[in-house]
Design an enzyme around this catalytic site. Structure first.
Site, PDB file in Angstrom:
ATOM      1  N   ASP B  14       0.994  -1.135   0.094  1.00 20.68           N
ATOM      2  CA  ASP B  14       0.019  -0.103   0.026  1.00 20.68           C
ATOM      3  C   ASP B  14       0.870   1.238   0.134  1.00 20.68           C
ATOM      4  O   ASP B  14       1.759   1.390   0.776  1.00 20.68           O
ATOM      5  CB  ASP B  14      -1.111  -0.038   1.128  1.00 20.68           C
ATOM      6  CG  ASP B  14      -1.964   0.896   1.229  1.00 20.68           C
ATOM      7  OD1 ASP B  14      -2.239   1.950   0.564  1.00 20.68           O
ATOM      8  OD2 ASP B  14      -2.953   0.588   1.823  1.00 20.68           O
ATOM      9  N   HIS B  16      -0.528   4.664  -0.047  1.00 19.51           N
ATOM     10  CA  HIS B  16      -0.900   5.641   0.328  1.00 19.51           C
ATOM     11  C   HIS B  16      -0.376   6.360   1.652  1.00 19.51           C
ATOM     12  O   HIS B  16      -0.286   5.924   2.722  1.00 19.51           O
ATOM     13  CB  HIS B  16      -2.678   5.485   0.855  1.00 19.51           C
ATOM     14  CG  HIS B  16      -3.321   5.196  -0.401  1.00 19.51           C
ATOM     15  ND1 HIS B  16      -3.560   3.712  -0.743  1.00 19.51           N
ATOM     16  CD2 HIS B  16      -4.125   5.726  -1.320  1.00 19.51           C
ATOM     17  CE1 HIS B  16      -4.351   3.709  -1.702  1.00 19.51           C
ATOM     18  NE2 HIS B  16      -4.525   4.910  -2.249  1.00 19.51           N
TER      19      HIS B  16
HETATM   20  C1  B12 Z   1      -4.577  10.081  -2.922  1.00 19.45           C
HETATM   21  C2  B12 Z   1      -5.200   8.653  -3.334  1.00 19.45           C
HETATM   22  C3  B12 Z   1      -4.301   7.393  -3.928  1.00 19.45           C
HETATM   23  C4  B12 Z   1      -3.004   8.038  -4.470  1.00 19.45           C
HETATM   24  C5  B12 Z   1      -1.878   7.759  -3.310  1.00 19.45           C
HETATM   25  C6  B12 Z   1      -0.815   8.930  -3.390  1.00 19.45           C
HETATM   26  C7  B12 Z   1       0.116   8.632  -2.313  1.00 19.45           C
HETATM   27  N1  B12 Z   1       1.276   8.231  -2.340  1.00 19.45           N
HETATM   28  O1  B12 Z   1      -0.424   8.890  -0.948  1.00 19.45           O
HETATM   29  C8  B12 Z   1      -2.586   6.889  -5.642  1.00 19.45           C
HETATM   30  C9  B12 Z   1      -3.155   7.739  -6.974  1.00 19.45           C
HETATM   31  C10 B12 Z   1      -1.248   6.471  -5.769  1.00 19.45           C
HETATM   32  C11 B12 Z   1      -3.716   5.943  -5.078  1.00 19.45           C
HETATM   33  C12 B12 Z   1      -3.660   4.517  -6.023  1.00 19.45           C
HETATM   34  C13 B12 Z   1      -4.373   3.699  -5.314  1.00 19.45           C
HETATM   35  N2  B12 Z   1      -5.723   3.712  -4.813  1.00 19.45           N
HETATM   36 CO1  B12 Z   1      -6.095   5.262  -3.874  1.00 19.45          CO
HETATM   37  N3  B12 Z   1      -6.800   6.958  -3.088  1.00 19.45           N
HETATM   38  C14 B12 Z   1      -6.249   8.049  -2.927  1.00 19.45           C
HETATM   39  C15 B12 Z   1      -7.524   9.064  -2.252  1.00 19.45           C
HETATM   40  C16 B12 Z   1      -8.058   9.592  -3.358  1.00 19.45           C
HETATM   41  C17 B12 Z   1      -6.963   9.925  -1.102  1.00 19.45           C
HETATM   42  C18 B12 Z   1      -6.264   9.023   0.138  1.00 19.45           C
HETATM   43  C19 B12 Z   1      -5.834  10.071   0.875  1.00 19.45           C
HETATM   44  O2  B12 Z   1      -4.578  10.477   0.852  1.00 19.45           O
HETATM   45  N4  B12 Z   1      -6.417  10.331   1.998  1.00 19.45           N
HETATM   46  C20 B12 Z   1      -6.236  11.612   3.027  1.00 19.45           C
HETATM   47  C21 B12 Z   1      -5.788  11.028   4.209  1.00 19.45           C
HETATM   48  C22 B12 Z   1      -5.545  11.978   5.332  1.00 19.45           C
HETATM   49  O3  B12 Z   1      -6.733  10.146   4.788  1.00 19.45           O
HETATM   50  P1  B12 Z   1      -6.570   8.598   5.053  1.00 19.45           P
HETATM   51  O4  B12 Z   1      -5.472   8.072   4.139  1.00 19.45           O
HETATM   52  O5  B12 Z   1      -7.847   7.625   5.006  1.00 19.45           O
HETATM   53  O6  B12 Z   1      -6.100   8.691   6.737  1.00 19.45           O
HETATM   54  C23 B12 Z   1      -6.871   9.049   7.683  1.00 19.45           C
HETATM   55  C24 B12 Z   1      -7.765   8.208   8.368  1.00 19.45           C
HETATM   56  O7  B12 Z   1      -8.135   7.247   7.475  1.00 19.45           O
HETATM   57  C25 B12 Z   1      -7.103   7.856   9.475  1.00 19.45           C
HETATM   58  N5  B12 Z   1      -6.295   6.330   9.493  1.00 19.45           N
HETATM   59  C26 B12 Z   1      -5.511   5.885   8.656  1.00 19.45           C
HETATM   60  N6  B12 Z   1      -4.912   4.872   8.841  1.00 19.45           N
HETATM   61  C27 B12 Z   1      -5.036   4.759  10.222  1.00 19.45           C
HETATM   62  C28 B12 Z   1      -4.627   3.818  11.155  1.00 19.45           C
HETATM   63  C29 B12 Z   1      -5.043   4.016  12.376  1.00 19.45           C
HETATM   64  C30 B12 Z   1      -4.501   3.051  13.538  1.00 19.45           C
HETATM   65  C31 B12 Z   1      -5.631   5.043  12.984  1.00 19.45           C
HETATM   66  C32 B12 Z   1      -6.022   4.975  14.140  1.00 19.45           C
HETATM   67  C33 B12 Z   1      -6.433   5.857  12.141  1.00 19.45           C
HETATM   68  C34 B12 Z   1      -5.783   5.704  10.680  1.00 19.45           C
HETATM   69  O8  B12 Z   1      -6.327   8.616   9.822  1.00 19.45           O
HETATM   70  C35 B12 Z   1      -5.828   9.506   8.918  1.00 19.45           C
HETATM   71  C36 B12 Z   1      -5.951  10.879   9.146  1.00 19.45           C
HETATM   72  O9  B12 Z   1      -7.044  11.402   9.489  1.00 19.45           O
HETATM   73  C37 B12 Z   1      -8.668   7.858  -1.765  1.00 19.45           C
HETATM   74  C38 B12 Z   1      -9.779   8.401  -1.666  1.00 19.45           C
HETATM   75  C39 B12 Z   1     -10.232   9.064  -0.318  1.00 19.45           C
HETATM   76  N7  B12 Z   1     -10.797  10.124  -0.716  1.00 19.45           N
HETATM   77  O10 B12 Z   1      -9.789   8.552   0.648  1.00 19.45           O
HETATM   78  C40 B12 Z   1      -8.114   6.651  -2.708  1.00 19.45           C
HETATM   79  C41 B12 Z   1      -8.366   5.032  -2.119  1.00 19.45           C
HETATM   80  C42 B12 Z   1      -8.093   5.103  -0.808  1.00 19.45           C
HETATM   81  N8  B12 Z   1      -7.555   4.409  -2.934  1.00 19.45           N
HETATM   82  C43 B12 Z   1      -8.209   3.320  -3.481  1.00 19.45           C
HETATM   83  C44 B12 Z   1      -7.723   2.390  -4.320  1.00 19.45           C
HETATM   84  C45 B12 Z   1      -8.523   1.323  -4.693  1.00 19.45           C
HETATM   85  C46 B12 Z   1      -6.531   2.671  -5.040  1.00 19.45           C
HETATM   86  C47 B12 Z   1      -5.797   1.851  -5.768  1.00 19.45           C
HETATM   87  C48 B12 Z   1      -5.765   0.151  -5.650  1.00 19.45           C
HETATM   88  C49 B12 Z   1      -6.176   1.835  -7.491  1.00 19.45           C
HETATM   89  C50 B12 Z   1      -7.220   2.838  -7.597  1.00 19.45           C
HETATM   90  N9  B12 Z   1      -7.993   2.226  -8.103  1.00 19.45           N
HETATM   91  O11 B12 Z   1      -6.893   3.945  -7.520  1.00 19.45           O
HETATM   92  C51 B12 Z   1      -4.157   2.105  -5.844  1.00 19.45           C
HETATM   93  C52 B12 Z   1      -3.432   1.458  -4.960  1.00 19.45           C
HETATM   94  C53 B12 Z   1      -2.088   1.632  -5.036  1.00 19.45           C
HETATM   95  C54 B12 Z   1      -1.321   1.104  -3.646  1.00 19.45           C
HETATM   96  N10 B12 Z   1      -0.404  -0.070  -4.263  1.00 19.45           N
HETATM   97  O12 B12 Z   1      -1.355   1.378  -2.679  1.00 19.45           O
HETATM   98  C55 B12 Z   1      -9.478   3.191  -2.706  1.00 19.45           C
HETATM   99  C56 B12 Z   1      -9.531   2.088  -1.723  1.00 19.45           C
HETATM  100  C57 B12 Z   1     -10.729   1.323  -1.708  1.00 19.45           C
HETATM  101  C58 B12 Z   1     -11.095   0.363  -0.638  1.00 19.45           C
HETATM  102  N11 B12 Z   1     -10.238   0.238   0.349  1.00 19.45           N
HETATM  103  O13 B12 Z   1     -11.966  -0.382  -0.557  1.00 19.45           O
HETATM  104  C59 B12 Z   1      -9.870   4.444  -2.361  1.00 19.45           C
HETATM  105  C60 B12 Z   1     -10.867   4.855  -1.103  1.00 19.45           C
HETATM  106  C61 B12 Z   1     -10.839   5.262  -3.547  1.00 19.45           C
HETATM  107  C62 B12 Z   1     -11.990   4.543  -3.802  1.00 19.45           C
HETATM  108  N12 B12 Z   1     -13.081   5.266  -3.225  1.00 19.45           N
HETATM  109  O14 B12 Z   1     -11.917   3.632  -4.472  1.00 19.45           O
HETATM  110  N13 B12 Z   1      -4.596   6.355  -4.428  1.00 19.45           N
END
Ligand code: B12
Lengths: 459, 139
Positions: B14, B16
């Protein structure tokens, strides 16, 4: 003329190099059997006698030596997690020019402790825990070690919070006990310089005497370092340059021996392509690895086994042909090839040893696929841009085709995940002076550098 | 009070990275020593890092939908390596598509995580929880 005498007391041979500092030339090199049992100086004098003396006799302005005699600097290292502090401790020991007998991780077992007692290392390096991290294991190990029936020199380079406590426990049984900075102060941070200096300090103050090498110091100024340290130092000098005298840039040195193959790289090894992520322990800029199972003479059987298909593909031989040749070599490891086919086998063995040793030394790259294209993860050093590969060591120097053997260092498109030099030029340390130049660096670094540039020749 | 150490990382293949940086920042601000092993972290890296740094908790993120596969066996490996009792939290987009969070939570609790967080969790809640779980607050 300002003559300088440089000596390498090796395990088998004592090699002397006499240089003229004014003309920056080698006046002579010679070798004779090492005489550690009687008096180390006999072998040295026998070697020196082979170099024609000037009228009026030698008047050396400096007499410096390094040594790998009497088993070299034997070390055992111990850390907590195998891939983290134990690996960091191994690298520190290798960087200090040691022959690393064992690397232990976690709590020392009764078997580990036995091994320490039986193999009596010259120095024990005790690591474990990042600063402020795990304390229990290094303290437990210090306690276990303080109950050993023998006394050993110990260097502590673990969690600084408990280093003094570990030192106190170890002092009850061991001498000297020296505390250095943690080899891994923070997770994933490698910091081996302080441990390296501590090891060298203990080597100079205790080990030389314990090995009976101090007899040489009545005649010489001093034995300054273990031979592998001298080679590393020369490698670093040749890469970096000195003052106004430029070096050759990042490089690799391969030393093929009868029983081991050493690889040294002086290179940062950062990713050479964009969008590559680095993983794993950071690599030291000056890195040394020693492959004890990859020699060209004494470990031919093991080598054939490890090389496997690659060897047969290279030779185009059948399994029977290979095992037939192996039989001959088992009878006499230093057998001189009698036929063209035998010579081919000899080259192939060298090439495999070098190839595998550099495979292990170089970093690797792994691909992670995403729908947005591939991402890459690099572990270890990317050596693909290196342009200088230098061969040294008895086997290569006396070999009719060293370049063919050195080609083993080159990137193989069939194994694109191993980051070996892609297009290097090959050089040979023809006069076998690397260790000597590492010594000369201590007193005249610019001259040592210019002489290396002059005497290490392109193939 | 002695500073508490947490190991933080994004598990599996992963990449992200954004949430990871936010969590690093927030936990550091809250006074924790954060050992951030970043994205593409293996189970072994989490465990080894926790051992060397004597960590008090492991925080696992999984965003790309393969969390269940990547996290399986982590608790057992911790037990094997002598840190079986370490506190483990997990969060992110743990599974593929829209699944009911309660059942997702159940599955991750059964895997041995102490707390499981739904998508989009802000850092404040887990920070409070961790203080509680480590006995840092009086309540
Ligand atoms: C940017 C992004 C990408 C970028 C990532 C760039 C990078 N290097 O960071 C790129 C384009 C590379 C990418 C690729 C992929 N992505 Co993407 N991506 C996103 C996106 C749009 C935003 C993620 C993000 O940065 N969020 C902002 C941060 C701050 O939030 P967060 O990561 O969720 O973390 C917060 C909380 O979740 C929490 N949290 C997270 N971890 C933990 C752990 C603990 C213990 C705790 C308490 C809290 C916590 O705290 C954080 C801060 O508040 C999301 C959609 C979305 N809006 O979330 C999809 C998303 C995560 N991606 C998705 C997918 C499927 C992929 C890909 C498989 C292919 C694709 N279809 O895009 C690939 C996988 C690549 C890989 N090998 O990892 C899906 C996942 C679906 C699922 N899980 O069912 C999402 C949800 C989009 C969707 N709705 O389909 N992605």
């Amino acid at each position: 003329m300002q003559a300088v005498l440089l000596i390498d007391f090796g395990s088998t041979y004592t090699k002397v190099t006499v240089v003229d500092l004014d003309a920056e030339i080698i006046l002579g090199t010679a070798r004779a059997g090492t005489t550690i049992e009687t008096n180390i100086m006999e072998g040295m004098k026998a070697a020196l006698a082979q170099i024609p003396e000037p009228i009026g006799g030698w008047k050396f302005v400096r007499k410096l030596a390094c040594s790998s005699a009497a088993g070299g600097l034997k070390m055992i290292a111990s850390g907590l997690v195998k891939e983290l502090t134990a690996e960091a401790a191994r690298r520190a020991a290798l960087g200090a020019g040691a022959r690393v007998l064992e690397v232990f991780s976690y709590e020392l077992s009764p078997k580990d402790l036995d091994r320490i007692v039986v193999s009596k290392p010259d120095i024990l390096l005790l690591a474990g825990g990042t600063d402020g991290g795990n304390k229990e294991v290094i303290l437990k190990n210090a306690e276990l070690l303080s109950n050993l029936p023998i006394s050993l020199p110990v260097v502590i380079a673990g969690n600084k919070v408990v280093a003094a406590q570990a030192e106190e426990m170890l002092r009850k049984q061991h001498n000297p006990v020296v505390v250095a900075d943690n080899v891994m102060p923070d997770l994933g941070v490698l910091s081996v310089e302080s441990a390296r200096l501590a090891i060298r300090e203990v080597y100079l103050s205790h080990i030389i005497k314990a090995k009976g090498l101090d007899k040489a110091e009545e005649y010489l100024e001093r034995i300054m370092m273990p031979t592998p340290s001298a080679v590393l130092s020369a490698a670093e000098l040749l890469a970096q340059g000195e003052g106004s005298e430029p070096g050759w840039g990042e490089l690799m040195i391969v030393d093929v021996g009868g029983a081991t193959t050493d690889v040294h790289s002086v290179a940062k090894g950062d990713p050479s392509k964009p969008s590559v992520m680095l993983k794993g322990l950071p690599e030291p800029y000056v890195k040394r690895t020693v492959e004890g199972d990859l020699g060209m003479r004494y470990s031919s059987e093991a080598l054939v086994e490890i090389a496997g298909r690659r060897l047969m593909d290279y030779l185009g031989w059948t399994e029977e042909q290979v095992s037939g040749q192996l039989e001959l070599l088992k009878e006499n490891p230093w057998r001189i090839p009698q036929t063209g086919e035998e010579a081919k086998f000899d080259v192939a063995m060298g090439r495999m040893a070098v190839g595998l040793a550099v495979d292990r030394h170089a970093g690797t790259i792994e691909v992670v696929y995403t729908p947005f294209g591939a991402s890459y993860i690099q572990n270890g050093k990317d050596l693909t841009p290196l342009t200088v590969v230098i061969g040294t060591g008895g086997v290569l120097l006396h070999h009719p085709d060293p370049a063919e053997i050195l080609k083993g260092t080159v990137f193989n498109p069939q194994e694109p995940t191993i980051l070996k030099p892609q297009n290097p030029a090959f050089f040979l340390d023809k006069e076998y002076i690397l260790a000597a130049m590492g010594l000369l660096r201590e007193v005249s670094p610019q001259i040592a550098l210019r002489m290396m540039k002059k005497y290490i020749v392109k193939l | 009070m002695e500073q508490k150490t947490v190991v933080l990382g994004v598990i599996g293949s992963d990449v992200h990275a954004v949430g990871n940086r936010i969590l690093d920042f927030a936990f550091t601000q809250a006074g924790f020593k954060v050992i951030n092993i970043g994205v593409l972290a293996t189970q072994e890296e989490f465990i080894h890092s926790a051992i060397e740094t004597n960590a008090d908790a492991i925080l696992v993120s999984s965003l790309y939908g393969h969390g269940e596969m990547d996290c399986r066996g982590l608790r057992e490996k911790c037990q094997e390596k002598g840190i079986g009792d370490i506190i483990m939290y997990v969060g992110g987009n743990l599974v593929c598509g829209k699944q009911e969070f309660e059942s997702v939570k159940e599955r991750f609790l059964a895997m041995g995580f102490n707390r499981v967080y739904p998508p989009g969790t802000l850092p404040d809640l887990p920070i409070e929880d961790l203080r509680k779980d480590l006995g840092m607050t009086i309540n």
